[in-house]
Design a protein around this motif. Structure first.
Motif, PDB file in Angstrom:
ATOM      1  N   ARG A 207       0.848  -1.197   0.000  1.00 33.39           N
ATOM      2  CA  ARG A 207       0.000   0.000   0.000  1.00 33.39           C
ATOM      3  C   ARG A 207       0.878   1.239   0.000  1.00 33.39           C
ATOM      4  NH1 ARG A 207      -5.651  -1.008   2.096  1.00 33.39           N
ATOM      5  NH2 ARG A 207      -5.804   1.231   1.719  1.00 33.39           N
TER       6      ARG A 207
ATOM      7  N   LYS B 186      -8.756  -1.757   4.443  1.00 38.86           N
ATOM      8  CA  LYS B 186      -9.551  -2.005   3.229  1.00 38.86           C
ATOM      9  C   LYS B 186     -11.054  -2.084   3.508  1.00 38.86           C
ATOM     10  CE  LYS B 186      -9.239  -7.080   3.222  1.00 38.86           C
ATOM     11  NZ  LYS B 186      -8.693  -8.256   2.523  1.00 38.86           N
ATOM     12  N   GLU B 187     -11.432  -1.942   4.808  1.00 40.97           N
ATOM     13  CA  GLU B 187     -12.850  -2.020   5.182  1.00 40.97           C
ATOM     14  C   GLU B 187     -13.246  -0.784   5.994  1.00 40.97           C
ATOM     15  OE1 GLU B 187     -15.016  -4.190   4.300  1.00 40.97           O
ATOM     16  OE2 GLU B 187     -13.803  -5.825   3.490  1.00 40.97           O
TER      17      GLU B 187
ATOM     18  N   HIS C 151      -4.143  -4.501   7.691  1.00 39.15           N
ATOM     19  CA  HIS C 151      -4.559  -4.634   6.289  1.00 39.15           C
ATOM     20  C   HIS C 151      -6.070  -4.708   6.187  1.00 39.15           C
ATOM     21  CE1 HIS C 151      -1.248  -4.872   3.484  1.00 39.15           C
ATOM     22  NE2 HIS C 151      -0.555  -5.680   4.288  1.00 39.15           N
ATOM     23  N   ASN C 152      -6.671  -5.552   7.004  1.00 35.13           N
ATOM     24  CA  ASN C 152      -8.109  -5.785   6.942  1.00 35.13           C
ATOM     25  C   ASN C 152      -8.903  -4.525   7.265  1.00 35.13           C
ATOM     26  OD1 ASN C 152     -10.400  -7.582   6.643  1.00 35.13           O
ATOM     27  ND2 ASN C 152     -10.660  -7.427   8.861  1.00 35.13           N
TER      28      ASN C 152
END
Length: 358
Positions: free
Chosen positions: A213, A320-321, A316-317
């Motif tokens: 990213r 992206k949410e 990361h999770n």
């Protein structure tokens, strides 16, 4: 009711801030007459001077166990005649013992503010001060257990967060501009650069996330020597920022999308309280009192110390949410209001003092 507080300093620490918040709130009630004793003249929280509280400074000389302080504190206690002595630290608890015994004054010991990974058997250690304490207070159940505090005279009072502290925060865009942050996403860790904070893990996870990213900046804020980590961020200087101590750190924390704490041992972290009060999801490696703050999967994630793989996956999770970040952040704020408000903390201390009223 007369209360004599005793702490080493009012430097920029979580324990010191908690005491200042307590005194500020108690000073609104004419029932309480308070004095405070310091062993050095560090006064980061200058608002204490507006609380109509007499401040004594009995300077501790270079050698740590300065025996003269036993008598100096005794003289102050004898003159003030407090209903209770309330100490905030093991060393000051030791210094207060002669006054407690000779003047027959109840001693409240508020030294448990972390979760040590070993127990001290020293004559100047907690076991000695616990013996002479009428009540032992901890800010986490994990800390109380780790210190081996006798349960029959121990109690937990959680840190309290005052939401008035975040009423007038600097605009997030202005903060980003001032810090030269150009990315959309920001991850922040607020902790001292000290041995019990795991900045190695934070930096390694930051580099791992940044490999996939380019829209996120990792920020670290805290006192201490951050120079030892400069070599670890080589090649990532534009996306990993190692800042020093900031007076109004809440402004930086408010810009964060995610609050992180990597630690080896922790009580109830004031940084986590602030992230959560600001409505941020939090991700932690290291146990201790953090388990009493974090509902895993509901307002963030709690992993074992140095668990780089799960920490990286959680960040990361969340990144992206956005809806998940928002939902967990809302739960964070709700937890602070329910369990860690300044009002709850004050009610708990008022209950304690009532036990020692004449």
């Amino acid at each position: 009711m007369k209360i004599l507080f005793f702490i080493e300093s009012l430097g920029p620490g979580g324990k010191e801030r908690r005491l200042v918040e307590l005194i500020k709130n108690l000073s609104k009630n004419s029932k309480y007459i308070m004095e405070i004793v310091l062993t050095n003249n560090t006064l980061h929280y200058k608002e204490i001077l507006d609380c109509n509280v007499k401040v004594h400074c009995i300077i501790r000389k270079r050698f740590k166990k300065d025996p003269r302080l036993f008598y100096k504190f005794y003289k102050i206690a004898k003159k003030f005649k407090p209903d209770v002595i309330h100490v905030w630290g093991n060393l000051v608890a030791i210094y207060a013992i002669p006054a407690k015994v000779l003047l027959n004054i109840p001693l409240i010991n508020n030294q448990i503010a972390n979760v040590p990974n070993h127990k001290s058997n020293s004559l100047m250690g907690p076991r000695t001060s616990f013996k002479y304490s009428d009540l032992i207070l901890a800010n986490s159940f994990a800390g109380m257990e780790a210190y081996g505090a006798p349960q029959e005279k121990s109690k937990v009072i959680y840190n309290g967060f005052d939401f008035n502290r975040i009423n007038k925060l600097e605009d997030s865009l202005e903060v980003k501009k001032r810090l030269n942050i150009t990315t959309d996403k920001i991850v922040v860790m607020v902790a001292s650069y000290s041995a019990n904070k795991d900045y190695k893990t934070y930096i390694e996870v930051a580099k791992e996330v940044l490999k996939s990213r380019n829209d996120v900046t990792f920020v670290a804020v805290g006192g201490g020597n951050n120079e030892i980590y400069k070599k670890d961020i080589s090649g990532f200087e534009d996306r990993i920022m190692l800042l020093g101590r900031h007076a109004n750190v809440e402004n930086i924390m408010n810009t964060a999308d995610i609050g992180v704490l990597c630690t080896y041992t922790e009580g109830i972290s004031n940084a986590l309280l602030e992230f959560m009060a600001l409505g941020k999801p939090v991700v932690i490696t290291g146990g201790g009192g953090c388990v009493e703050l974090v509902e895993h999967g509901q307002n963030g994630y709690l992993f074992e110390a140095s668990d780089k793989e799960n920490l990286s996956a959680a960040i990361h999770n969340l990144l992206k949410e956005p809806k998940l970040m928002m939902r967990q952040g809302e739960r964070s704020k709700q937890i602070i209001k329910e369990k860690f408000s300044i009002d709850k903390m004050m009610e708990s201390y008022a209950d304690v003092y009532r036990e020692f009223e004449n």
